[in-house]
Design a protein around this motif. Structure first.
Motif, PDB file in Angstrom:
ATOM      1  N   GLU A   1       0.847  -1.185   0.000  1.00 40.13           N
ATOM      2  CA  GLU A   1       0.000   0.000   0.000  1.00 40.13           C
ATOM      3  C   GLU A   1       0.887   1.241   0.000  1.00 40.13           C
ATOM      4  O   GLU A   1       2.071   1.179   0.302  1.00 40.13           O
ATOM      5  CB  GLU A   1      -0.927   0.023   1.211  1.00 40.13           C
ATOM      6  N   CYS A   2       0.299   2.359  -0.335  1.00 38.29           N
ATOM      7  CA  CYS A   2       1.026   3.620  -0.336  1.00 38.29           C
ATOM      8  C   CYS A   2       1.255   4.055   1.109  1.00 38.29           C
ATOM      9  O   CYS A   2       0.309   4.115   1.897  1.00 38.29           O
ATOM     10  CB  CYS A   2       0.232   4.685  -1.089  1.00 38.29           C
ATOM     11  N   PRO A   3       2.500   4.363   1.478  1.00 39.33           N
ATOM     12  CA  PRO A   3       2.760   4.774   2.859  1.00 39.33           C
ATOM     13  C   PRO A   3       2.239   6.175   3.171  1.00 39.33           C
ATOM     14  O   PRO A   3       2.185   6.573   4.330  1.00 39.33           O
ATOM     15  CB  PRO A   3       4.288   4.736   2.955  1.00 39.33           C
ATOM     16  N   TYR A   4       1.830   6.911   2.148  1.00 38.18           N
ATOM     17  CA  TYR A   4       1.371   8.284   2.352  1.00 38.18           C
ATOM     18  C   TYR A   4      -0.150   8.375   2.474  1.00 38.18           C
ATOM     19  O   TYR A   4      -0.662   9.010   3.387  1.00 38.18           O
ATOM     20  CB  TYR A   4       1.878   9.186   1.223  1.00 38.18           C
ATOM     21  N   CYS A   5      -0.873   7.730   1.551  1.00 36.17           N
ATOM     22  CA  CYS A   5      -2.337   7.817   1.598  1.00 36.17           C
ATOM     23  C   CYS A   5      -2.992   6.509   2.037  1.00 36.17           C
ATOM     24  O   CYS A   5      -4.200   6.442   2.193  1.00 36.17           O
ATOM     25  CB  CYS A   5      -2.900   8.262   0.251  1.00 36.17           C
TER      26      CYS A   5
ATOM     27  N   GLY B   1       0.986  11.301  -5.742  1.00 41.42           N
ATOM     28  CA  GLY B   1       2.124  12.150  -6.066  1.00 41.42           C
ATOM     29  C   GLY B   1       3.382  11.740  -5.316  1.00 41.42           C
ATOM     30  O   GLY B   1       3.347  10.923  -4.398  1.00 41.42           O
ATOM     31  N   ASP B   2       4.491  12.333  -5.714  1.00 44.43           N
ATOM     32  CA  ASP B   2       5.777  12.031  -5.111  1.00 44.43           C
ATOM     33  C   ASP B   2       5.744  12.328  -3.614  1.00 44.43           C
ATOM     34  O   ASP B   2       5.521  13.462  -3.196  1.00 44.43           O
ATOM     35  CB  ASP B   2       6.867  12.852  -5.806  1.00 44.43           C
ATOM     36  N   LYS B   3       5.936  11.299  -2.816  1.00 46.27           N
ATOM     37  CA  LYS B   3       5.919  11.396  -1.352  1.00 46.27           C
ATOM     38  C   LYS B   3       4.644  12.054  -0.822  1.00 46.27           C
ATOM     39  O   LYS B   3       4.671  12.805   0.148  1.00 46.27           O
ATOM     40  CB  LYS B   3       7.154  12.131  -0.855  1.00 46.27           C
TER      41      LYS B   3
ATOM     42  N   LEU C   1      -1.507  14.896  -2.013  1.00 48.20           N
ATOM     43  CA  LEU C   1      -2.492  14.315  -1.106  1.00 48.20           C
ATOM     44  C   LEU C   1      -3.590  15.304  -0.726  1.00 48.20           C
ATOM     45  O   LEU C   1      -4.752  14.945  -0.636  1.00 48.20           O
ATOM     46  CB  LEU C   1      -1.799  13.789   0.147  1.00 48.20           C
ATOM     47  N   GLY C   2      -3.258  16.556  -0.524  1.00 53.91           N
ATOM     48  CA  GLY C   2      -4.255  17.550  -0.122  1.00 53.91           C
ATOM     49  C   GLY C   2      -4.996  18.192  -1.270  1.00 53.91           C
ATOM     50  O   GLY C   2      -5.865  19.050  -1.053  1.00 53.91           O
ATOM     51  N   ASP C   3      -4.702  17.794  -2.503  1.00 55.70           N
ATOM     52  CA  ASP C   3      -5.339  18.429  -3.663  1.00 55.70           C
ATOM     53  C   ASP C   3      -6.794  18.035  -3.857  1.00 55.70           C
ATOM     54  O   ASP C   3      -7.551  18.768  -4.493  1.00 55.70           O
ATOM     55  CB  ASP C   3      -4.573  18.095  -4.947  1.00 55.70           C
ATOM     56  N   VAL C   4      -7.163  16.901  -3.350  1.00 55.63           N
ATOM     57  CA  VAL C   4      -8.534  16.396  -3.532  1.00 55.63           C
ATOM     58  C   VAL C   4      -9.120  16.101  -2.164  1.00 55.63           C
ATOM     59  O   VAL C   4      -8.493  15.445  -1.336  1.00 55.63           O
ATOM     60  CB  VAL C   4      -8.535  15.108  -4.395  1.00 55.63           C
ATOM     61  N   ALA C   5     -10.325  16.599  -1.957  1.00 54.54           N
ATOM     62  CA  ALA C   5     -10.997  16.361  -0.676  1.00 54.54           C
ATOM     63  C   ALA C   5     -11.351  14.875  -0.554  1.00 54.54           C
ATOM     64  O   ALA C   5     -11.678  14.223  -1.553  1.00 54.54           O
ATOM     65  CB  ALA C   5     -12.256  17.201  -0.586  1.00 54.54           C
ATOM     66  N   PRO C   6     -11.315  14.319   0.659  1.00 58.65           N
ATOM     67  CA  PRO C   6     -11.723  12.923   0.848  1.00 58.65           C
ATOM     68  C   PRO C   6     -13.192  12.731   0.467  1.00 58.65           C
ATOM     69  O   PRO C   6     -13.997  13.659   0.572  1.00 58.65           O
ATOM     70  CB  PRO C   6     -11.525  12.673   2.341  1.00 58.65           C
TER      71      PRO C   6
END
Length: 85
Positions: free
Chosen positions: A29-33, A48-50, A54-59
């Motif tokens: 899995e992605c360690p960031y998201c 995205g890189d690291k 992540l904050g570009d799209v609302a959950p």
């Protein structure tokens, strides 16, 4: 030029893809998201890189309770290919 001398078509193996495969005791899995990755995907592919995007799209919001009947029905997942056609 003859076309059969240009292209050679060979057999295609059946690839084995899976989501969130267990690798060395850890879920792929992605360690960031924390999204499960498909075989061959690298961390950051999703956000995205690291985790830079992540904050570009609302959950996504929580699904309404009306969806519980589908989410908890053990027959829903096996029928997914039928619903998707």
């Amino acid at each position: 030029m003859r076309m059969d001398s240009v292209w050679k078509i060979g057999p295609v193996s059946t690839p084995s893809f899976s989501w969130g495969e267990i690798r060395q005791g850890r879920v792929h899995e992605c360690p960031y998201c924390r999204i499960s990755l498909l075989t061959g995907e690298k961390p950051g592919f999703c956000c995205g890189d690291k985790g830079s995007c992540l904050g570009d799209v609302a959950p996504l919001p929580v699904l309404p309770s009306e969806f519980d009947i589908f989410l908890n029905d053990p027959n829903t997942y096996p029928l997914n290919p039928v619903y998707s056609t």
